[in-house]
Design a protein around this motif. Sequence first.
Motif, PDB file in Angstrom:
ATOM      1  N   VAL A 184      -3.112  -0.402  -0.200  1.00  0.00           N
ATOM      2  CA  VAL A 184      -2.333   1.113  -0.357  1.00  0.00           C
ATOM      3  C   VAL A 184      -2.565   1.913   0.733  1.00  0.00           C
ATOM      4  O   VAL A 184      -1.778   2.663   1.330  1.00  0.00           O
ATOM      5  N   ASN A 185      -3.780   2.036   1.253  1.00  0.00           N
ATOM      6  CA  ASN A 185      -4.120   2.776   2.275  1.00  0.00           C
ATOM      7  C   ASN A 185      -3.530   2.427   3.584  1.00  0.00           C
ATOM      8  O   ASN A 185      -3.485   3.191   4.438  1.00  0.00           O
ATOM      9  N   GLU A 224      -5.550 -16.936 -11.007  1.00  0.00           N
ATOM     10  CA  GLU A 224      -6.453 -17.172 -10.256  1.00  0.00           C
ATOM     11  C   GLU A 224      -7.033 -15.650  -9.960  1.00  0.00           C
ATOM     12  O   GLU A 224      -8.209 -15.289  -9.474  1.00  0.00           O
ATOM     13  N   THR A 225      -5.934 -14.579  -9.813  1.00  0.00           N
ATOM     14  CA  THR A 225      -6.577 -13.023  -9.658  1.00  0.00           C
ATOM     15  C   THR A 225      -7.365 -12.570 -10.985  1.00  0.00           C
ATOM     16  O   THR A 225      -8.244 -11.947 -10.806  1.00  0.00           O
ATOM     17  N   GLU A 226      -6.989 -13.237 -12.196  1.00  0.00           N
ATOM     18  CA  GLU A 226      -7.692 -12.798 -13.228  1.00  0.00           C
ATOM     19  C   GLU A 226      -8.972 -13.083 -12.997  1.00  0.00           C
ATOM     20  O   GLU A 226     -10.108 -12.557 -13.192  1.00  0.00           O
ATOM     21  N   GLN A 227      -9.167 -14.484 -12.607  1.00  0.00           N
ATOM     22  CA  GLN A 227     -10.615 -15.117 -12.588  1.00  0.00           C
ATOM     23  C   GLN A 227     -11.422 -14.444 -11.477  1.00  0.00           C
ATOM     24  O   GLN A 227     -12.755 -14.362 -11.745  1.00  0.00           O
ATOM     25  N   LEU A 228     -10.718 -13.895 -10.394  1.00  0.00           N
ATOM     26  CA  LEU A 228     -11.394 -13.183  -9.344  1.00  0.00           C
ATOM     27  C   LEU A 228     -11.844 -11.814  -9.792  1.00  0.00           C
ATOM     28  O   LEU A 228     -12.962 -11.610  -9.489  1.00  0.00           O
ATOM     29  N   TYR A 229     -11.047 -11.467 -10.410  1.00  0.00           N
ATOM     30  CA  TYR A 229     -11.231  -9.769 -10.903  1.00  0.00           C
ATOM     31  C   TYR A 229     -12.513  -9.820 -11.911  1.00  0.00           C
ATOM     32  O   TYR A 229     -13.219  -9.084 -12.181  1.00  0.00           O
ATOM     33  N   ARG A 230     -12.582 -11.062 -12.859  1.00  0.00           N
ATOM     34  CA  ARG A 230     -13.433 -11.108 -13.685  1.00  0.00           C
ATOM     35  C   ARG A 230     -14.841 -11.592 -13.064  1.00  0.00           C
ATOM     36  O   ARG A 230     -15.947 -10.883 -13.622  1.00  0.00           O
ATOM     37  N   SER A 231     -14.738 -12.065 -12.065  1.00  0.00           N
ATOM     38  CA  SER A 231     -15.973 -12.378 -11.468  1.00  0.00           C
ATOM     39  C   SER A 231     -16.563 -11.605 -10.176  1.00  0.00           C
ATOM     40  O   SER A 231     -17.864 -11.271 -10.045  1.00  0.00           O
ATOM     41  N   LYS A 232     -15.491 -10.920  -9.443  1.00  0.00           N
ATOM     42  CA  LYS A 232     -15.789 -10.108  -8.369  1.00  0.00           C
ATOM     43  C   LYS A 232     -14.863  -8.947  -8.396  1.00  0.00           C
ATOM     44  O   LYS A 232     -13.918  -8.558  -7.784  1.00  0.00           O
ATOM     45  N   ARG A 249     -10.639  -4.813  -6.364  1.00  0.00           N
ATOM     46  CA  ARG A 249     -10.480  -3.326  -5.926  1.00  0.00           C
ATOM     47  C   ARG A 249     -10.411  -2.795  -4.845  1.00  0.00           C
ATOM     48  O   ARG A 249      -9.234  -2.183  -4.526  1.00  0.00           O
ATOM     49  N   ARG A 250     -11.215  -3.445  -3.921  1.00  0.00           N
ATOM     50  CA  ARG A 250     -10.837  -3.095  -2.486  1.00  0.00           C
ATOM     51  C   ARG A 250      -9.863  -3.584  -2.037  1.00  0.00           C
ATOM     52  O   ARG A 250      -9.003  -3.113  -1.119  1.00  0.00           O
ATOM     53  N   LEU A 251      -9.426  -4.794  -2.368  1.00  0.00           N
ATOM     54  CA  LEU A 251      -8.190  -5.338  -1.753  1.00  0.00           C
ATOM     55  C   LEU A 251      -6.980  -4.514  -1.817  1.00  0.00           C
ATOM     56  O   LEU A 251      -6.032  -4.176  -1.180  1.00  0.00           O
ATOM     57  N   ILE A 252      -7.059  -3.961  -3.476  1.00  0.00           N
ATOM     58  CA  ILE A 252      -5.940  -3.317  -3.859  1.00  0.00           C
ATOM     59  C   ILE A 252      -5.907  -1.989  -2.942  1.00  0.00           C
ATOM     60  O   ILE A 252      -4.794  -1.320  -2.486  1.00  0.00           O
ATOM     61  N   GLU A 274      -3.595 -16.736   0.566  1.00  0.00           N
ATOM     62  CA  GLU A 274      -2.437 -16.679  -0.376  1.00  0.00           C
ATOM     63  C   GLU A 274      -2.844 -15.554  -1.528  1.00  0.00           C
ATOM     64  O   GLU A 274      -2.171 -14.899  -2.048  1.00  0.00           O
ATOM     65  N   LEU A 275      -4.011 -15.842  -1.907  1.00  0.00           N
ATOM     66  CA  LEU A 275      -4.564 -14.872  -3.205  1.00  0.00           C
ATOM     67  C   LEU A 275      -4.680 -13.494  -2.745  1.00  0.00           C
ATOM     68  O   LEU A 275      -4.220 -12.626  -3.251  1.00  0.00           O
ATOM     69  N   VAL A 276      -5.062 -13.501  -1.699  1.00  0.00           N
ATOM     70  CA  VAL A 276      -5.373 -11.805  -0.896  1.00  0.00           C
ATOM     71  C   VAL A 276      -4.064 -11.338  -0.682  1.00  0.00           C
ATOM     72  O   VAL A 276      -3.724  -9.989  -1.129  1.00  0.00           O
ATOM     73  N   ALA A 277      -2.976 -11.891  -0.239  1.00  0.00           N
ATOM     74  CA  ALA A 277      -1.863 -11.290  -0.161  1.00  0.00           C
ATOM     75  C   ALA A 277      -0.807 -11.116  -1.311  1.00  0.00           C
ATOM     76  O   ALA A 277      -0.177 -10.188  -1.539  1.00  0.00           O
ATOM     77  N   PHE A 278      -1.295 -11.896  -2.299  1.00  0.00           N
ATOM     78  CA  PHE A 278      -0.587 -11.755  -3.695  1.00  0.00           C
ATOM     79  C   PHE A 278      -1.232 -10.360  -4.168  1.00  0.00           C
ATOM     80  O   PHE A 278      -0.478  -9.644  -4.879  1.00  0.00           O
ATOM     81  N   VAL A 279      -2.492 -10.402  -4.283  1.00  0.00           N
ATOM     82  CA  VAL A 279      -3.068  -9.101  -4.720  1.00  0.00           C
ATOM     83  C   VAL A 279      -2.638  -7.856  -4.070  1.00  0.00           C
ATOM     84  O   VAL A 279      -2.137  -6.815  -4.484  1.00  0.00           O
ATOM     85  N   ALA A 280      -2.460  -7.848  -2.635  1.00  0.00           N
ATOM     86  CA  ALA A 280      -2.126  -6.800  -1.871  1.00  0.00           C
ATOM     87  C   ALA A 280      -0.606  -6.483  -1.974  1.00  0.00           C
ATOM     88  O   ALA A 280      -0.243  -5.194  -1.831  1.00  0.00           O
ATOM     89  N   SER A 281       0.260  -7.522  -2.212  1.00  0.00           N
ATOM     90  CA  SER A 281       1.577  -7.041  -2.622  1.00  0.00           C
ATOM     91  C   SER A 281       1.976  -6.869  -3.860  1.00  0.00           C
ATOM     92  O   SER A 281       3.147  -6.376  -4.077  1.00  0.00           O
ATOM     93  N   SER A 282       1.089  -7.210  -4.780  1.00  0.00           N
ATOM     94  CA  SER A 282       1.631  -7.130  -6.380  1.00  0.00           C
ATOM     95  C   SER A 282       1.092  -6.202  -7.103  1.00  0.00           C
ATOM     96  O   SER A 282       1.691  -5.616  -8.006  1.00  0.00           O
ATOM     97  N   PHE A 283      -0.007  -5.520  -6.436  1.00  0.00           N
ATOM     98  CA  PHE A 283      -0.751  -4.509  -7.348  1.00  0.00           C
ATOM     99  C   PHE A 283      -0.824  -3.157  -6.481  1.00  0.00           C
ATOM    100  O   PHE A 283      -1.481  -3.102  -5.504  1.00  0.00           O
ATOM    101  N   ARG A 284       0.038  -2.080  -6.679  1.00  0.00           N
ATOM    102  CA  ARG A 284      -0.124  -0.836  -6.110  1.00  0.00           C
ATOM    103  C   ARG A 284      -1.336  -0.084  -6.570  1.00  0.00           C
ATOM    104  O   ARG A 284      -1.668   1.048  -5.883  1.00  0.00           O
ATOM    105  N   SER A 285      -1.789  -0.180  -7.586  1.00  0.00           N
ATOM    106  CA  SER A 285      -3.311   0.490  -8.276  1.00  0.00           C
ATOM    107  C   SER A 285      -4.072  -0.389  -9.251  1.00  0.00           C
ATOM    108  O   SER A 285      -3.483  -1.576  -9.621  1.00  0.00           O
ATOM    109  N   ILE A 286      -5.066  -0.239  -9.366  1.00  0.00           N
ATOM    110  CA  ILE A 286      -5.919  -0.937 -10.433  1.00  0.00           C
ATOM    111  C   ILE A 286      -5.250  -0.912 -11.917  1.00  0.00           C
ATOM    112  O   ILE A 286      -5.345  -1.869 -12.730  1.00  0.00           O
TER     113      ILE A 286
END
Length: 120
Positions: A105-106, A85-93, A98-101, A6-18
């Motif tokens: 897009v690619n 949860e995305t913020e926590q993941l981004y802060r820790s990893k 960035r790779r998910l985003i 769910e988190l991966v799907a959210f990141v992939a669908s919500s953010f077109r760029s960093i």
Amino acid sequence: MASEEELVAFVASSFRSIWALELLLLLKQEGRACRTEDLVLSLRASPAVIDRALEALVAGGLVTCEDGTCIYMPVTSEVRALVDETEQLYRSKPDRVRRLIVASVNKGLTAFSDAFRLKD
């Protein structure tokens, strides 16, 4: 707590760029309405980059904009939890996020370019 899928799907669908993710996190941190000019200065980005990111964030139900100001305002508590949860993941990893985003897009670009691939 969301599943990893769910988190991966959210990141992939919500953010077109960093930039979009950084902008969302800035608005979240501010906790108030911010002028778009101030967002450009804070992120040291071009107005076009900020405008595109804001359009996507508004369309995704993460931000509300009115009269040149924008505020972090997820449409539901579930979306708010996914942002947390995305913020926590981004802060820790950060590299993983960035790779998910970039991969999401690619994926569209790869599908488009594959349509023009010559068949044997």
